[in-house]
Design a protein around this motif. Structure first.
Motif, PDB file in Angstrom:
ATOM      1  N   ILE A  18      59.235  21.052  26.866  1.00 51.00           N
ATOM      2  CA  ILE A  18      59.016  19.640  26.559  1.00 51.00           C
ATOM      3  C   ILE A  18      59.388  18.761  27.753  1.00 51.00           C
ATOM      4  CG2 ILE A  18      59.701  17.719  25.069  1.00 51.00           C
ATOM      5  CD1 ILE A  18      60.029  19.836  22.817  1.00 51.00           C
ATOM      6  N   VAL A  19      60.495  19.065  28.403  1.00 45.11           N
ATOM      7  CA  VAL A  19      60.882  18.290  29.593  1.00 45.11           C
ATOM      8  C   VAL A  19      59.797  18.405  30.665  1.00 45.11           C
ATOM      9  CG1 VAL A  19      62.538  18.153  31.503  1.00 45.11           C
ATOM     10  CG2 VAL A  19      63.360  18.374  29.143  1.00 45.11           C
ATOM     11  N   THR A  20      59.306  19.620  30.893  1.00 41.21           N
ATOM     12  CA  THR A  20      58.236  19.823  31.878  1.00 41.21           C
ATOM     13  C   THR A  20      56.991  19.042  31.497  1.00 41.21           C
ATOM     14  OG1 THR A  20      59.099  22.009  32.452  1.00 41.21           O
ATOM     15  CG2 THR A  20      56.787  21.584  32.995  1.00 41.21           C
ATOM     16  N   ALA A  21      56.645  19.038  30.219  1.00 40.05           N
ATOM     17  CA  ALA A  21      55.474  18.276  29.757  1.00 40.05           C
ATOM     18  C   ALA A  21      55.675  16.786  30.011  1.00 40.05           C
ATOM     19  CB  ALA A  21      55.222  18.541  28.276  1.00 40.05           C
ATOM     20  N   TYR A  22      56.836  16.277  29.674  1.00 41.78           N
ATOM     21  CA  TYR A  22      57.097  14.853  29.904  1.00 41.78           C
ATOM     22  C   TYR A  22      57.107  14.511  31.390  1.00 41.78           C
ATOM     23  CZ  TYR A  22      58.000  13.514  25.045  1.00 41.78           C
ATOM     24  OH  TYR A  22      57.877  13.221  23.704  1.00 41.78           O
ATOM     25  N   GLN A  23      57.628  15.394  32.217  1.00 35.29           N
ATOM     26  CA  GLN A  23      57.612  15.159  33.664  1.00 35.29           C
ATOM     27  C   GLN A  23      56.187  15.079  34.199  1.00 35.29           C
ATOM     28  OE1 GLN A  23      60.155  18.439  34.812  1.00 35.29           O
ATOM     29  NE2 GLN A  23      61.957  17.117  34.962  1.00 35.29           N
ATOM     30  N   ALA A  24      55.267  15.783  33.540  1.00 36.66           N
ATOM     31  CA  ALA A  24      53.857  15.775  33.933  1.00 36.66           C
ATOM     32  C   ALA A  24      53.054  14.704  33.175  1.00 36.66           C
ATOM     33  CB  ALA A  24      53.244  17.155  33.686  1.00 36.66           C
ATOM     34  N   GLU A  25      53.768  13.804  32.481  1.00 34.65           N
ATOM     35  CA  GLU A  25      53.162  12.704  31.723  1.00 34.65           C
ATOM     36  C   GLU A  25      52.245  13.198  30.609  1.00 34.65           C
ATOM     37  OE1 GLU A  25      51.533   9.796  34.423  1.00 34.65           O
ATOM     38  OE2 GLU A  25      53.485   9.478  35.366  1.00 34.65           O
ATOM     39  N   LYS A  26      52.673  14.263  29.949  1.00 34.57           N
ATOM     40  CA  LYS A  26      51.952  14.810  28.796  1.00 34.57           C
ATOM     41  C   LYS A  26      52.554  14.254  27.511  1.00 34.57           C
ATOM     42  CE  LYS A  26      49.394  17.232  31.487  1.00 34.57           C
ATOM     43  NZ  LYS A  26      47.983  16.910  31.671  1.00 34.57           N
ATOM     44  N   ARG A  27      51.958  14.617  26.377  1.00 30.56           N
ATOM     45  CA  ARG A  27      52.373  14.080  25.081  1.00 30.56           C
ATOM     46  C   ARG A  27      52.776  15.191  24.118  1.00 30.56           C
ATOM     47  NH1 ARG A  27      46.957  11.444  23.575  1.00 30.56           N
ATOM     48  NH2 ARG A  27      46.358  13.406  24.520  1.00 30.56           N
ATOM     49  N   LEU A  28      53.575  14.788  23.118  1.00 29.40           N
ATOM     50  CA  LEU A  28      53.958  15.673  22.020  1.00 29.40           C
ATOM     51  C   LEU A  28      53.203  15.240  20.777  1.00 29.40           C
ATOM     52  CD1 LEU A  28      56.346  16.645  23.757  1.00 29.40           C
ATOM     53  CD2 LEU A  28      57.802  16.336  21.773  1.00 29.40           C
ATOM     54  N   PHE A  29      52.703  16.220  20.053  1.00 27.08           N
ATOM     55  CA  PHE A  29      52.093  15.992  18.752  1.00 27.08           C
ATOM     56  C   PHE A  29      52.867  16.805  17.737  1.00 27.08           C
ATOM     57  CE2 PHE A  29      48.589  15.461  21.778  1.00 27.08           C
ATOM     58  CZ  PHE A  29      48.136  14.193  21.421  1.00 27.08           C
ATOM     59  N   PHE A  30      53.031  16.258  16.538  1.00 28.17           N
ATOM     60  CA  PHE A  30      53.757  16.922  15.461  1.00 28.17           C
ATOM     61  C   PHE A  30      52.867  17.015  14.235  1.00 28.17           C
ATOM     62  CE2 PHE A  30      57.130  15.250  18.089  1.00 28.17           C
ATOM     63  CZ  PHE A  30      58.180  16.140  17.963  1.00 28.17           C
ATOM     64  N   CYS A  31      53.030  18.094  13.454  1.00 26.16           N
ATOM     65  CA  CYS A  31      52.300  18.200  12.191  1.00 26.16           C
ATOM     66  C   CYS A  31      53.088  19.028  11.188  1.00 26.16           C
ATOM     67  CB  CYS A  31      50.903  18.773  12.397  1.00 26.16           C
ATOM     68  SG  CYS A  31      50.812  20.401  13.151  1.00 26.16           S
ATOM     69  N   GLY A  32      52.836  18.736   9.926  1.00 25.64           N
ATOM     70  CA  GLY A  32      53.470  19.443   8.826  1.00 25.64           C
ATOM     71  C   GLY A  32      52.895  18.934   7.520  1.00 25.64           C
ATOM     72  N   ASN A  33      53.318  19.504   6.413  1.00 24.02           N
ATOM     73  CA  ASN A  33      52.869  19.115   5.082  1.00 24.02           C
ATOM     74  C   ASN A  33      54.085  18.824   4.209  1.00 24.02           C
ATOM     75  OD1 ASN A  33      49.933  19.728   5.388  1.00 24.02           O
ATOM     76  ND2 ASN A  33      50.723  21.788   5.737  1.00 24.02           N
ATOM     77  N   GLY A  34      53.994  17.806   3.368  1.00 17.78           N
ATOM     78  CA  GLY A  34      55.080  17.495   2.445  1.00 17.78           C
ATOM     79  C   GLY A  34      56.376  17.177   3.174  1.00 17.78           C
ATOM     80  N   GLY A  35      57.458  17.873   2.797  1.00 21.56           N
ATOM     81  CA  GLY A  35      58.748  17.665   3.447  1.00 21.56           C
ATOM     82  C   GLY A  35      58.688  17.981   4.939  1.00 21.56           C
ATOM     83  N   SER A  36      57.858  18.947   5.299  1.00 21.58           N
ATOM     84  CA  SER A  36      57.696  19.287   6.720  1.00 21.58           C
ATOM     85  C   SER A  36      56.980  18.170   7.481  1.00 21.58           C
ATOM     86  CB  SER A  36      56.938  20.611   6.868  1.00 21.58           C
ATOM     87  OG  SER A  36      57.714  21.674   6.369  1.00 21.58           O
ATOM     88  N   ALA A  37      56.084  17.440   6.798  1.00 26.64           N
ATOM     89  CA  ALA A  37      55.457  16.265   7.421  1.00 26.64           C
ATOM     90  C   ALA A  37      56.511  15.186   7.660  1.00 26.64           C
ATOM     91  CB  ALA A  37      54.327  15.732   6.545  1.00 26.64           C
ATOM     92  N   ALA A  38      57.418  15.036   6.708  1.00 23.55           N
ATOM     93  CA  ALA A  38      58.504  14.069   6.875  1.00 23.55           C
ATOM     94  C   ALA A  38      59.381  14.453   8.065  1.00 23.55           C
ATOM     95  CB  ALA A  38      59.325  13.980   5.593  1.00 23.55           C
ATOM     96  N   ASP A  39      59.680  15.747   8.204  1.00 26.72           N
ATOM     97  CA  ASP A  39      60.464  16.209   9.353  1.00 26.72           C
ATOM     98  C   ASP A  39      59.710  15.963  10.655  1.00 26.72           C
ATOM     99  OD1 ASP A  39      62.485  17.035   7.657  1.00 26.72           O
ATOM    100  OD2 ASP A  39      61.923  19.155   7.729  1.00 26.72           O
ATOM    101  N   ALA A  40      58.409  16.227  10.655  1.00 29.10           N
ATOM    102  CA  ALA A  40      57.588  15.996  11.847  1.00 29.10           C
ATOM    103  C   ALA A  40      57.619  14.520  12.243  1.00 29.10           C
ATOM    104  CB  ALA A  40      56.148  16.455  11.582  1.00 29.10           C
ATOM    105  N   GLN A  41      57.455  13.656  11.271  1.00 28.29           N
ATOM    106  CA  GLN A  41      57.466  12.212  11.534  1.00 28.29           C
ATOM    107  C   GLN A  41      58.843  11.763  12.007  1.00 28.29           C
ATOM    108  OE1 GLN A  41      55.722  10.015   8.355  1.00 28.29           O
ATOM    109  NE2 GLN A  41      56.311   8.031   9.179  1.00 28.29           N
ATOM    110  N   HIS A  42      59.886  12.279  11.391  1.00 30.98           N
ATOM    111  CA  HIS A  42      61.260  11.961  11.768  1.00 30.98           C
ATOM    112  C   HIS A  42      61.497  12.291  13.246  1.00 30.98           C
ATOM    113  CE1 HIS A  42      65.822  12.806  10.822  1.00 30.98           C
ATOM    114  NE2 HIS A  42      65.657  12.466  12.087  1.00 30.98           N
ATOM    115  N   LEU A  43      61.118  13.500  13.649  1.00 32.13           N
ATOM    116  CA  LEU A  43      61.383  13.923  15.029  1.00 32.13           C
ATOM    117  C   LEU A  43      60.493  13.188  16.034  1.00 32.13           C
ATOM    118  CD1 LEU A  43      62.080  17.672  14.369  1.00 32.13           C
ATOM    119  CD2 LEU A  43      63.744  15.877  14.890  1.00 32.13           C
TER     120      LEU A  43
END
Length: 191
Positions: free
Chosen positions: A36-61
């Motif tokens: 993730i640090v390497t991705a951010y250093q290269a100006e890349k992005r993070l995407f998150f996905c999940g369903n139900g409670g896992s979607a809530a965790d994805a959104q939280h993070l």
């Protein structure tokens, strides 16, 4: 009821104790921070996905990255893919719920971006399909699952499979591991 509370708290502690001694998982978490640090250093992005409670965790993070964790710092690009309900319901209706995340990854993700998916079973079809689409695009995949890893195990670059089959205990550990990920990415990226 109080005794049942104690039993469930003890069960949660037992899974966290298993995490504490799981060197392979902790090594993988360290690699995830590096990725993730390497991705951010290269100006890349993070995407998150999940369903139900896992979607809530994805959104939280995702919010921990775009907002802040401990440091008062610039926002980092991170997006929970399920937050656009018009998109979600349109694609779910016109195509299939199984395609909601894969379609977005195919259209918006770029090589070097990172997709983080949450599924306690590891078998959520829409997460698996998103990871397959990510592979085609050169997107790094990080999977948060339960003990077996499920179908995600075969399509994940970095697997954080919590040593449990109990959904609430797995989710508790996902947020713990996610917070560790956020903290150390923030420390490494911002010094």
């Amino acid at each position: 009821m109080k005794e049942q509370f104690k039993e469930l708290i003890a069960a949660s502690i037992a899974v966290k104790t298993a995490l504490l001694s799981n060197e392979e998982l902790l090594d993988t978490l360290e690699k995830v921070v590096d990725v993730i640090v390497t991705a951010y250093q290269a100006e890349k992005r993070l995407f998150f996905c999940g369903n139900g409670g896992s979607a809530a965790d994805a959104q939280h993070l995702a919010a921990e990255f775009t907002g802040r964790f401990y440091k008062d710092r610039l926002s980092l690009p991170a997006e929970a893919l399920h937050c656009n309900t018009s998109y979600l319901t349109a694609v779910g209706n016109d195509y299939s719920f199984d395609d909601i995340y894969a379609r977005m990854i195919k259209g918006t993700a770029r090589i070097g971006d990172v997709l983080i998916g949450f599924s306690t079973s590891g078998n959520s079809t829409n997460i698996v399909k998103a990871f397959e689409a990510a592979k085609e695009k050169g997107v790094v995949t990080i999977g948060f699952t339960g003990a077996s890893g499920g179908a995600m195990k075969k399509v994940t670059d970095y697997l954080l499979n919590v040593p449990s089959a109990d959904t609430p205990r797995i989710q508790e550990c996902h947020i713990l591991l996610g917070h560790l990920m956020c903290q150390f990415v923030e420390e490494r990226f911002f010094g």
